[in-house]
Scaffold this motif. Sequence first.
Motif, short mmCIF file in Angstrom:
data_model
loop_
_atom_site.label_atom_id
_atom_site.label_comp_id
_atom_site.label_asym_id
_atom_site.label_seq_id
_atom_site.Cartn_x
_atom_site.Cartn_y
_atom_site.Cartn_z
N ALA A 87 49.42 0.97 59.04
CA ALA A 87 49.71 2.39 58.87
C ALA A 87 51.14 2.72 59.29
O ALA A 87 51.78 3.59 58.68
N GLN A 134 48.54 10.31 56.45
CA GLN A 134 48.86 9.63 57.70
C GLN A 134 50.26 10.04 58.13
O GLN A 134 51.19 9.98 57.33
N THR A 154 45.61 10.77 61.31
CA THR A 154 45.01 10.65 59.98
C THR A 154 44.21 11.91 59.69
O THR A 154 43.34 12.29 60.48
N ILE A 159 49.68 7.43 65.25
CA ILE A 159 49.43 7.73 63.85
C ILE A 159 48.24 8.68 63.75
O ILE A 159 47.14 8.36 64.21
N LEU A 177 43.10 4.43 52.90
CA LEU A 177 43.40 4.06 54.29
C LEU A 177 43.22 2.56 54.50
O LEU A 177 44.01 1.93 55.20
#
Length: 380
Positions: free
Chosen positions: A178, A132, A141, A139, A169
């Motif tokens: 996150a 991330q 991923t 953000i 996650l």
Amino acid sequence: MRPSCCAPSRLGIVYARLAARLTLAAGAGFLLFMLTCAGGLAAAAWGFYQGWEAGAPQTRAAWWLGALAALFGVRHVLGLSLLPVPGPRGIPLSHEAAGALRYRIDEVGRRLSVPPLDGVWITDEMNAAVLQRFSRGRIETHMMIGLPLAHCLSRRQFLAVLAHEFGHLVTQRQGFGARGACLRAWWLRVAEGVATRHPALAPWLDRRFRRYTLGMLRLSRLEEFEADAVAARLVGRRLLGEALIEVSEKDRFLREDYWPKVLAQCESAPEPCIRPYRDMGLGVAAGFHAHSVLHAGFCGSEAEDAGALHPTPADRLRALRVPTGEAVPPERSAAVHYLSALLPQLSWAFDRHWWNFAGRSWRRAYRQARHALAADDEPK
């Protein structure tokens, strides 16, 4: 797959509290950097203003030099705080090129209520990981999957590994989510950057960051257990434990058997006779003997490293309450099941990279072996 069940466990609560505490510490560091930059800009503006109002040329020059010094300090602080964020590595995998694998990955993420990934990458490592990173105001991923890992696991075991990676996650969404995970990682990068650019500050930073570093180490280990718990709720404890054993044993086989035999060719061949990534699937299928290495490292024979980011496989199996069991019958690998059409291109890319990296040392070892053999053949 079983229905997703993401109710927080006792371990998850501990993880969330520790993550929140570390995120607040990182947030305080971020605020300190922002206040320092704001103070430097204010000092520079004041210096320019005073220099403009000053009557004597010497006074004006002194004020303006001070303002420039303040701007230089702000630039230096920003350089320490705006460090480049590591990006994903490997070969990107599109939906069109590997639709079945991307569909399976998206299905696991959907069952765990994780937003769709921004990218899937195939690497040359015996590992899988999620990344991330804060980029362009959001953000991102990414998931990185090692081709050797896909060669070493069956389709069902590979699914358990995917569930574990998505479990990371799910876990990282606790403790400010996150963005909190990215902030914690940023604070560690700042400390490392300051220590690298200013070695004299390294001992002081070690003392100041010791508690934070130990907290991040503990958080990383707790995250592994919690990711295992999330994956076990999705695919079952037994399948996850089976995959964990298979990964550990075949990783040992590649490190201690397969790669040493590949590198041993340098004594008799100026160039490799095999392409290691192209032939890895066959090498694992033909050379791995489960009965000879079964459960190696699961009986306390390997001492646990106190500074390791991950708990030992034995600890993870005990947390899952899964016995080591018996050897698993061989099945078609996940690499063949999901990536059969791409294996020639992927293996060629990794073999070429490996040769570029190892070619010079290979040729040097071959020449040394030839010289040693010639010296032995000389009459005494």
